[in-house]
Write an enzyme that holds these catalytic residues in place. Structure first.
Site, PDB file in Angstrom:
ATOM      1  N   HIS A 110       0.370   8.219   4.968  1.00 53.32           N
ATOM      2  CA  HIS A 110      -0.034   8.999   3.790  1.00 53.32           C
ATOM      3  C   HIS A 110      -1.139   9.986   4.115  1.00 53.32           C
ATOM      4  O   HIS A 110      -1.823  10.478   3.226  1.00 53.32           O
ATOM      5  CB  HIS A 110      -0.470   8.048   2.670  1.00 53.32           C
ATOM      6  CG  HIS A 110       0.677   7.275   2.096  1.00 53.32           C
ATOM      7  ND1 HIS A 110       0.499   6.153   1.328  1.00 53.32           N
ATOM      8  CD2 HIS A 110       2.008   7.464   2.188  1.00 53.32           C
ATOM      9  CE1 HIS A 110       1.690   5.679   0.966  1.00 53.32           C
ATOM     10  NE2 HIS A 110       2.618   6.446   1.493  1.00 53.32           N
ATOM     11  N   THR A 170      -1.286  -4.799   0.284  1.00 49.40           N
ATOM     12  CA  THR A 170      -0.572  -3.732  -0.408  1.00 49.40           C
ATOM     13  C   THR A 170       0.219  -4.306  -1.577  1.00 49.40           C
ATOM     14  O   THR A 170       0.816  -5.364  -1.484  1.00 49.40           O
ATOM     15  CB  THR A 170       0.373  -2.950   0.541  1.00 49.40           C
ATOM     16  OG1 THR A 170       1.079  -1.965  -0.204  1.00 49.40           O
ATOM     17  CG2 THR A 170       1.351  -3.857   1.265  1.00 49.40           C
TER      18      THR A 170
HETATM   19  C1  BV8 Z   1       8.322  10.449  -1.411  1.00 49.93           C
HETATM   20  C2  BV8 Z   1      -2.336   9.480  -0.676  1.00 49.93           C
HETATM   21  C3  BV8 Z   1      10.268  11.816  -1.234  1.00 49.93           C
HETATM   22  C4  BV8 Z   1      -3.093  10.060  -1.789  1.00 49.93           C
HETATM   23  C5  BV8 Z   1      -0.634   8.071  -1.655  1.00 49.93           C
HETATM   24  C6  BV8 Z   1      10.309   5.862  -9.140  1.00 49.93           C
HETATM   25  C7  BV8 Z   1      10.746   4.745  -8.440  1.00 49.93           C
HETATM   26  C8  BV8 Z   1      10.526   4.618  -7.078  1.00 49.93           C
HETATM   27  C9  BV8 Z   1       9.858   5.620  -6.367  1.00 49.93           C
HETATM   28  C10 BV8 Z   1       9.424   6.717  -7.067  1.00 49.93           C
HETATM   29  C11 BV8 Z   1       9.634   6.848  -8.441  1.00 49.93           C
HETATM   30  N1  BV8 Z   1       9.078   8.018  -8.829  1.00 49.93           N
HETATM   31  C12 BV8 Z   1       8.550   8.637  -7.755  1.00 49.93           C
HETATM   32  C13 BV8 Z   1       8.748   7.863  -6.675  1.00 49.93           C
HETATM   33  C14 BV8 Z   1       8.326   8.151  -5.277  1.00 49.93           C
HETATM   34  C15 BV8 Z   1       6.819   7.954  -5.128  1.00 49.93           C
HETATM   35  C16 BV8 Z   1       6.417   6.569  -5.583  1.00 49.93           C
HETATM   36  O1  BV8 Z   1       6.642   5.603  -4.886  1.00 49.93           O
HETATM   37  N2  BV8 Z   1       5.803   6.490  -6.767  1.00 49.93           N
HETATM   38  C17 BV8 Z   1       5.378   5.192  -7.261  1.00 49.93           C
HETATM   39  C18 BV8 Z   1       4.052   5.341  -7.963  1.00 49.93           C
HETATM   40  C19 BV8 Z   1       6.477   4.673  -8.204  1.00 49.93           C
HETATM   41  N3  BV8 Z   1       6.555   8.088  -3.720  1.00 49.93           N
HETATM   42  C20 BV8 Z   1       6.314   9.300  -3.217  1.00 49.93           C
HETATM   43  O2  BV8 Z   1       6.236  10.309  -3.884  1.00 49.93           O
HETATM   44  C21 BV8 Z   1       6.187   9.374  -1.709  1.00 49.93           C
HETATM   45  N4  BV8 Z   1       7.016  10.447  -1.228  1.00 49.93           N
HETATM   46  O3  BV8 Z   1       8.942   9.547  -1.936  1.00 49.93           O
HETATM   47  O4  BV8 Z   1       8.879  11.610  -0.958  1.00 49.93           O
HETATM   48  C22 BV8 Z   1      10.645  13.021  -0.472  1.00 49.93           C
HETATM   49  C23 BV8 Z   1      11.584  12.905   0.562  1.00 49.93           C
HETATM   50  C24 BV8 Z   1      11.954  14.033   1.261  1.00 49.93           C
HETATM   51  C25 BV8 Z   1      11.350  15.270   0.987  1.00 49.93           C
HETATM   52  C26 BV8 Z   1      10.371  15.373  -0.012  1.00 49.93           C
HETATM   53  C27 BV8 Z   1      10.014  14.249  -0.749  1.00 49.93           C
HETATM   54  C28 BV8 Z   1       4.767   9.688  -1.319  1.00 49.93           C
HETATM   55  C29 BV8 Z   1       3.890   8.529  -1.663  1.00 49.93           C
HETATM   56  C30 BV8 Z   1       2.484   8.789  -1.086  1.00 49.93           C
HETATM   57  C31 BV8 Z   1       1.532   9.015  -2.237  1.00 49.93           C
HETATM   58  N5  BV8 Z   1       0.178   9.090  -1.709  1.00 49.93           N
HETATM   59  N6  BV8 Z   1      -1.843   8.183  -1.105  1.00 49.93           N
HETATM   60  C32 BV8 Z   1      -4.428   9.412  -1.860  1.00 49.93           C
HETATM   61  O5  BV8 Z   1      -4.584   8.294  -1.346  1.00 49.93           O
HETATM   62  O6  BV8 Z   1      -5.312  10.045  -2.474  1.00 49.93           O
HETATM   63  S1  BV8 Z   1      -0.168   6.561  -2.226  1.00 49.93           S
HETATM   64  C33 BV8 Z   1      -1.580   5.687  -2.599  1.00 49.93           C
HETATM   65  O7  BV8 Z   1      -1.192   4.619  -3.424  1.00 49.93           O
HETATM   66  C34 BV8 Z   1      -2.218   5.040  -1.413  1.00 49.93           C
HETATM   67  O8  BV8 Z   1      -2.124   5.773  -0.252  1.00 49.93           O
HETATM   68  C35 BV8 Z   1      -1.488   3.746  -1.282  1.00 49.93           C
HETATM   69  O9  BV8 Z   1      -0.442   3.874  -0.394  1.00 49.93           O
HETATM   70  C36 BV8 Z   1      -0.911   3.549  -2.624  1.00 49.93           C
HETATM   71  C37 BV8 Z   1      -1.562   2.367  -3.223  1.00 49.93           C
HETATM   72  O10 BV8 Z   1      -0.865   1.308  -2.756  1.00 49.93           O
HETATM   73  P1  BV8 Z   1      -1.648   0.101  -2.087  1.00 49.93           P
HETATM   74  O11 BV8 Z   1      -2.199   0.535  -0.788  1.00 49.93           O
HETATM   75  O12 BV8 Z   1      -0.694  -1.029  -2.100  1.00 49.93           O
HETATM   76  O13 BV8 Z   1      -2.904  -0.174  -3.005  1.00 49.93           O
HETATM   77  P2  BV8 Z   1      -2.915  -0.937  -4.422  1.00 49.93           P
HETATM   78  O14 BV8 Z   1      -4.247  -0.685  -5.038  1.00 49.93           O
HETATM   79  O15 BV8 Z   1      -1.670  -0.587  -5.170  1.00 49.93           O
HETATM   80  O16 BV8 Z   1      -2.806  -2.495  -4.043  1.00 49.93           O
HETATM   81  C38 BV8 Z   1      -3.871  -3.130  -3.354  1.00 49.93           C
HETATM   82  C39 BV8 Z   1      -3.356  -4.487  -2.954  1.00 49.93           C
HETATM   83  O17 BV8 Z   1      -4.366  -5.140  -2.175  1.00 49.93           O
HETATM   84  C40 BV8 Z   1      -3.060  -5.383  -4.124  1.00 49.93           C
HETATM   85  O18 BV8 Z   1      -1.813  -6.029  -3.928  1.00 49.93           O
HETATM   86  C41 BV8 Z   1      -4.203  -6.405  -4.110  1.00 49.93           C
HETATM   87  O19 BV8 Z   1      -3.783  -7.674  -4.567  1.00 49.93           O
HETATM   88  C42 BV8 Z   1      -4.529  -6.459  -2.641  1.00 49.93           C
HETATM   89  N7  BV8 Z   1      -5.921  -6.822  -2.322  1.00 49.93           N
HETATM   90  C43 BV8 Z   1      -7.047  -6.448  -2.985  1.00 49.93           C
HETATM   91  N8  BV8 Z   1      -8.124  -6.941  -2.337  1.00 49.93           N
HETATM   92  C44 BV8 Z   1      -7.671  -7.632  -1.260  1.00 49.93           C
HETATM   93  C45 BV8 Z   1      -6.264  -7.549  -1.238  1.00 49.93           C
HETATM   94  N9  BV8 Z   1      -5.526  -8.143  -0.282  1.00 49.93           N
HETATM   95  C46 BV8 Z   1      -6.170  -8.831   0.690  1.00 49.93           C
HETATM   96  N10 BV8 Z   1      -7.514  -8.946   0.749  1.00 49.93           N
HETATM   97  C47 BV8 Z   1      -8.294  -8.364  -0.200  1.00 49.93           C
HETATM   98  N11 BV8 Z   1      -9.638  -8.509  -0.156  1.00 49.93           N
END
Ligand code: BV8
Length: 228
Positions: A110, A170
């Site tokens: 990302h 994640t």
């Molecule tokens: C793409 C950069 C196509 C920005 C980020 C509908 C259904 C399915 C998919 C989609 C949909 N609508 C749109 C989509 C696609 C979309 C998507 O998935 N949307 C989601 C919201 C539904 N994806 C995209 O757009 C991707 N691109 O699909 O492109 C394409 C193909 C060809 C040509 C053109 C286009 C791009 C996705 C990238 C987005 N950018 N980040 C920035 O960071 O500012 S994503 C961003 O959110 C982060 O980078 C990270 O990846 C993500 C968050 O996820 P996590 O890392 O899992 O973090 P989260 O807070 O959610 O969870 C934390 C976890 O840690 C929890 O489980 C918690 O329990 C745990 N935890 C907490 N503390 C601890 C712990 N575990 C252990 N120890 C601890 N102490």
């Protein structure tokens, strides 16, 4: 010595104990913003000031003295040293804590907060400081929603060779990273999740606990078991 390929995917949870907030906190806000307000190309087109202000703030946070790699980051660097080419790290995080911990075999799928990209030429520069908020020429080298992730083809290729796949901190809510466990499983890998609570993604094994405690334990097991 039997070398098996270990692929690790990390998310915001591995950096939570280093003081960096995760993305889906209780109020669903991301440093006070709704994700859609800042992490999309449309947001940058219509309001670059808000987007630059958001990422400038994150970049400054990264430089705070209290933000450093934690025991989980350091354990993954140790695992890479032990397994060499038999290890690959894919991170969804845009912080530089894995790099600072010493990992080098990394796909930052990302993007990276400490780099900026020229919107016309695609040139990428290391950038630790603020970007001028009105700058439309240079954007954060970060993959926004709706944009293609970095290195996906090579990650899918590496997943097809994995014997063990570990997802750490994640929620498995963002595509395509959310599909990696299934891809590795299809290739015959054993899949493991380390998280403080189970995510919605299927795994063979779940290790519930904080990354800074559970990752070093798993790394010890992997090194003892794999590098015979
Ligand atoms: C793409 C950069 C196509 C920005 C980020 C509908 C259904 C399915 C998919 C989609 C949909 N609508 C749109 C989509 C696609 C979309 C998507 O998935 N949307 C989601 C919201 C539904 N994806 C995209 O757009 C991707 N691109 O699909 O492109 C394409 C193909 C060809 C040509 C053109 C286009 C791009 C996705 C990238 C987005 N950018 N980040 C920035 O960071 O500012 S994503 C961003 O959110 C982060 O980078 C990270 O990846 C993500 C968050 O996820 P996590 O890392 O899992 O973090 P989260 O807070 O959610 O969870 C934390 C976890 O840690 C929890 O489980 C918690 O329990 C745990 N935890 C907490 N503390 C601890 C712990 N575990 C252990 N120890 C601890 N102490």
């Amino acid at each position: 010595m039997t070398m098996q390929t270990v692929v690790v995917l990390t998310g915001a949870g591995i950096s939570a104990e280093s003081g960096l907030s995760t993305f889906r906190g209780p109020d669903g806000l991301w440093e006070g913003h709704r994700v859609v307000d800042v992490a999309t190309p449309q947001a940058f087109d219509t309001d670059p000031v808000t987007v630059h202000r958001f990422y400038n703030r994150l970049r400054r946070r990264l430089r705070d003295d209290d933000v450093a790699p934690n025991a989980a980051h350091c354990a993954l660097a140790r695992l890479e040293r032990a397994l060499g080419r038999g290890f690959h790290l894919v991170t969804q995080n845009i912080d530089d804590l894995h790099q600072r911990a010493g990992n080098t075999q990394i796909t930052a799928m990302h993007g990276e907060l400490t780099k900026i990209r020229n919107v016309d030429t695609g040139d990428v520069l290391p950038w630790a400081g603020d970007v001028i908020e009105t700058d439309r020429q240079w954007r954060p080298h970060v993959v926004w929603f709706g944009e293609r992730t970095i290195g996906l083809e090579s990650v899918v290729e590496i997943l097809s060779t994995a014997s063990i796949f570990v997802a750490i901190g994640t929620s498995g809510t963002v595509h395509p990273a959310s599909q990696f466990a299934a891809i590795a499983k299809t290739a015959g890998a054993t899949t493991v999740e380390i998280n403080i609570e189970p995510s919605a993604v299927e795994f063979d094994y779940r290790v519930i606990g904080a990354a800074s405690e559970r990752v070093p334990e798993l790394v010890d097991q992997l090194i003892n078991g794999l590098v015979a």
